[in-house]
Write a protein that holds these residues in place. Structure first.
Motif, mmCIF file in Angstrom:
data_model
loop_
_atom_site.group_PDB
_atom_site.id
_atom_site.type_symbol
_atom_site.label_atom_id
_atom_site.label_comp_id
_atom_site.label_asym_id
_atom_site.label_seq_id
_atom_site.Cartn_x
_atom_site.Cartn_y
_atom_site.Cartn_z
ATOM 1 N N VAL A 1 0.838 -1.206 0.000
ATOM 2 C CA VAL A 1 0.000 0.000 0.000
ATOM 3 C C VAL A 1 0.871 1.254 0.000
ATOM 4 O O VAL A 1 0.601 2.216 -0.731
ATOM 5 C CB VAL A 1 -0.939 -0.001 1.229
ATOM 6 C CG1 VAL A 1 -1.679 1.326 1.336
ATOM 7 C CG2 VAL A 1 -1.937 -1.156 1.137
ATOM 8 N N LEU A 2 1.929 1.246 0.783
ATOM 9 C CA LEU A 2 2.824 2.397 0.853
ATOM 10 C C LEU A 2 3.507 2.642 -0.486
ATOM 11 O O LEU A 2 3.632 3.790 -0.940
ATOM 12 C CB LEU A 2 3.885 2.182 1.940
ATOM 13 C CG LEU A 2 3.394 1.870 3.351
ATOM 14 C CD1 LEU A 2 4.568 1.875 4.319
ATOM 15 C CD2 LEU A 2 2.350 2.868 3.802
ATOM 16 N N ILE A 3 3.945 1.581 -1.130
ATOM 17 C CA ILE A 3 4.606 1.719 -2.428
ATOM 18 C C ILE A 3 3.635 2.258 -3.462
ATOM 19 O O ILE A 3 3.970 3.145 -4.265
ATOM 20 C CB ILE A 3 5.188 0.372 -2.875
ATOM 21 C CG1 ILE A 3 6.279 -0.086 -1.902
ATOM 22 C CG2 ILE A 3 5.767 0.477 -4.283
ATOM 23 C CD1 ILE A 3 6.813 -1.478 -2.191
ATOM 24 N N ALA A 4 2.398 1.744 -3.449
ATOM 25 C CA ALA A 4 1.386 2.229 -4.384
ATOM 26 C C ALA A 4 1.061 3.695 -4.134
ATOM 27 O O ALA A 4 0.839 4.471 -5.078
ATOM 28 C CB ALA A 4 0.122 1.373 -4.268
ATOM 29 N N ALA A 5 1.039 4.090 -2.868
ATOM 30 C CA ALA A 5 0.759 5.486 -2.533
ATOM 31 C C ALA A 5 1.858 6.403 -3.055
ATOM 32 O O ALA A 5 1.588 7.495 -3.571
ATOM 33 C CB ALA A 5 0.621 5.641 -1.022
ATOM 34 N N PHE A 6 3.103 5.970 -2.945
ATOM 35 C CA PHE A 6 4.211 6.781 -3.460
ATOM 36 C C PHE A 6 4.112 6.919 -4.972
ATOM 37 O O PHE A 6 4.357 8.003 -5.529
ATOM 38 C CB PHE A 6 5.542 6.156 -3.080
ATOM 39 C CG PHE A 6 6.738 6.965 -3.529
ATOM 40 C CD1 PHE A 6 7.181 8.037 -2.778
ATOM 41 C CD2 PHE A 6 7.406 6.648 -4.706
ATOM 42 C CE1 PHE A 6 8.270 8.798 -3.190
ATOM 43 C CE2 PHE A 6 8.489 7.393 -5.126
ATOM 44 C CZ PHE A 6 8.922 8.469 -4.367
ATOM 45 N N GLY A 7 3.751 5.826 -5.648
ATOM 46 C CA GLY A 7 3.570 5.896 -7.096
ATOM 47 C C GLY A 7 2.472 6.861 -7.488
ATOM 48 O O GLY A 7 2.600 7.591 -8.483
ATOM 49 N N ARG A 8 1.399 6.895 -6.704
ATOM 50 C CA ARG A 8 0.309 7.844 -6.960
ATOM 51 C C ARG A 8 0.774 9.276 -6.769
ATOM 52 O O ARG A 8 0.440 10.170 -7.556
ATOM 53 C CB ARG A 8 -0.870 7.540 -6.032
ATOM 54 C CG ARG A 8 -2.013 8.537 -6.090
ATOM 55 C CD ARG A 8 -2.744 8.420 -7.417
ATOM 56 N NE ARG A 8 -3.877 9.323 -7.486
ATOM 57 C CZ ARG A 8 -3.820 10.572 -7.961
ATOM 58 N NH1 ARG A 8 -2.659 11.045 -8.414
ATOM 59 N NH2 ARG A 8 -4.898 11.320 -7.999
ATOM 60 N N ALA A 9 1.575 9.492 -5.735
ATOM 61 C CA ALA A 9 2.023 10.843 -5.427
ATOM 62 C C ALA A 9 3.018 11.361 -6.455
ATOM 63 O O ALA A 9 2.922 12.508 -6.912
ATOM 64 C CB ALA A 9 2.640 10.882 -4.024
ATOM 65 N N VAL A 10 3.979 10.522 -6.840
ATOM 66 C CA VAL A 10 5.044 10.995 -7.715
ATOM 67 C C VAL A 10 4.546 11.267 -9.127
ATOM 68 O O VAL A 10 5.161 12.054 -9.862
ATOM 69 C CB VAL A 10 6.203 9.964 -7.735
ATOM 70 C CG1 VAL A 10 5.874 8.770 -8.626
ATOM 71 C CG2 VAL A 10 7.505 10.626 -8.172
ATOM 72 N N SER A 11 3.429 10.647 -9.518
ATOM 73 C CA SER A 11 2.898 10.856 -10.869
ATOM 74 C C SER A 11 1.803 11.917 -10.919
ATOM 75 O O SER A 11 1.214 12.154 -11.973
ATOM 76 C CB SER A 11 2.346 9.533 -11.414
ATOM 77 O OG SER A 11 1.312 9.031 -10.589
ATOM 78 N N GLU A 12 1.538 12.591 -9.812
ATOM 79 C CA GLU A 12 0.470 13.596 -9.737
ATOM 80 C C GLU A 12 0.955 14.922 -10.325
ATOM 81 O O GLU A 12 2.101 15.305 -10.168
ATOM 82 C CB GLU A 12 0.062 13.786 -8.278
ATOM 83 C CG GLU A 12 -1.256 14.509 -8.091
ATOM 84 C CD GLU A 12 -1.100 15.999 -8.263
ATOM 85 O OE1 GLU A 12 -2.017 16.616 -8.847
ATOM 86 O OE2 GLU A 12 -0.073 16.537 -7.833
ATOM 87 N N VAL A 13 0.047 15.622 -11.017
ATOM 88 C CA VAL A 13 0.437 16.880 -11.649
ATOM 89 C C VAL A 13 -0.490 18.043 -11.295
ATOM 90 O O VAL A 13 -0.033 19.161 -11.080
ATOM 91 C CB VAL A 13 0.518 16.717 -13.190
ATOM 92 C CG1 VAL A 13 -0.816 16.261 -13.759
ATOM 93 C CG2 VAL A 13 0.976 18.004 -13.864
ATOM 94 N N GLY A 14 -1.798 17.798 -11.231
ATOM 95 C CA GLY A 14 -2.758 18.894 -11.090
ATOM 96 C C GLY A 14 -2.618 19.696 -9.822
ATOM 97 O O GLY A 14 -2.507 20.932 -9.859
ATOM 98 N N ALA A 15 -2.597 19.014 -8.678
ATOM 99 C CA ALA A 15 -2.577 19.717 -7.391
ATOM 100 C C ALA A 15 -1.287 20.497 -7.183
ATOM 101 O O ALA A 15 -1.307 21.649 -6.760
ATOM 102 C CB ALA A 15 -2.791 18.721 -6.248
ATOM 103 N N VAL A 16 -0.139 19.872 -7.502
ATOM 104 C CA VAL A 16 1.134 20.564 -7.277
ATOM 105 C C VAL A 16 1.313 21.723 -8.247
ATOM 106 O O VAL A 16 2.006 22.702 -7.933
ATOM 107 C CB VAL A 16 2.325 19.582 -7.373
ATOM 108 C CG1 VAL A 16 2.285 18.590 -6.239
ATOM 109 C CG2 VAL A 16 2.345 18.861 -8.712
#
Length: 246
Positions: free
Chosen positions: A159-174
């Motif tokens: 779950v932690l690894i999947a969460a990091f993958g979600r975060a690092v590929s995010e563009v809109g919010a940042v």
């Protein structure tokens, strides 16, 4: 075709030569995502584990809201954080807008529902399997959730690894709360969008390759962890059968 070939060749050269601009963007992106995941997982793991075993009035509504947040668009999260951190917002006194902290906050809010929901599912499934034994021993919901979480630690690492993958590929919010400021808040995803619009394809392609490699490493880590867990469980099962036969 020539443009594509030239861009890939130039991108490979940027990566091989450890271009300082490229490394700075990658490092900042990984730092933002790692920090946000640590914060989100610190809260999400506990909250998800508790929701998995707790039974209270309105639980179904809470879970429905949680599942709704899973599909929340990142730009909406960015907009909400922007309004909170703007000078006229309730958190404007912090002065975090267009900063590293603002991006971390946005990604934390974005990843938190995912960590909470996946943790709840993992713990709830495990609770159905052997939670009755813990209840018979007098373990209350909070203690039971912590014991099951410890037993399911390898699944929670996934779950932690999947969460990091979600975060690092995010563009809109940042993009909304960070402003994509060169040298300060520019991360991989926002830099790819900007460099593509500017026509600087080599840097955009180089960042895209690095981002794909990061996601690939995360997926390989998840697969390796799952395979290791299956082999470990198989070894325990064989040992138990051998003991019963003996």
């Amino acid at each position: 075709m020539n443009t594509f070939t030239d861009s890939v060749t130039a991108a490979a050269h940027l990566i091989a030569s450890a271009d300082p601009v490229l490394l700075a963007i990658v490092g900042r992106s990984l730092a933002v995502s790692a920090t946000s995941c640590v914060l989100a997982c610190g809260v999400g793991l506990l909250l998800g584990a508790w929701l998995a075993v707790a039974r209270f009035q309105g639980r179904a509504v809470v879970l429905a809201v949680l599942n709704t947040f899973l599909a929340l668009p990142s730009v909406v999260v960015g907009l909400v954080i922007y309004l909170l951190l703007s000078r006229s917002g309730p958190l404007g006194f912090l002065g975090w807008l267009f900063s590293f902290k603002a991006m971390v906050l946005a990604q934390t809010v974005l990843v938190l529902p995912m960590v909470t929901a996946l943790t709840r599912q993992v713990i709830e499934d495990a609770d159905r399997g052997h939670g009755e034994q813990l209840r018979s021993l007098g373990a209350r919901p909070l203690l039971r959730s912590l014991l099951i979480a410890a037993d399911e630690r390898y699944a929670l690492i996934t779950v932690l690894i999947a969460a990091f993958g979600r975060a690092v590929s995010e563009v809109g919010a940042v993009m909304v709360v960070g402003g994509n400021i060169d040298g300060f808040t520019r991360v991989m995803t926002t830099a790819i969008a900007l460099e593509t619009s500017k026509g600087d394809l080599p840097l955009a392609v180089a960042l895209g390759i690095v981002l794909l490699l990061v996601v690939l490493v995360l997926n390989l880590a998840i697969a390796a962890l799952r395979g290791w867990r299956e082999r470990a469980d198989g070894g325990v099962a064989e040992a138990m059968r051998g003991g019963q036969i003996a």
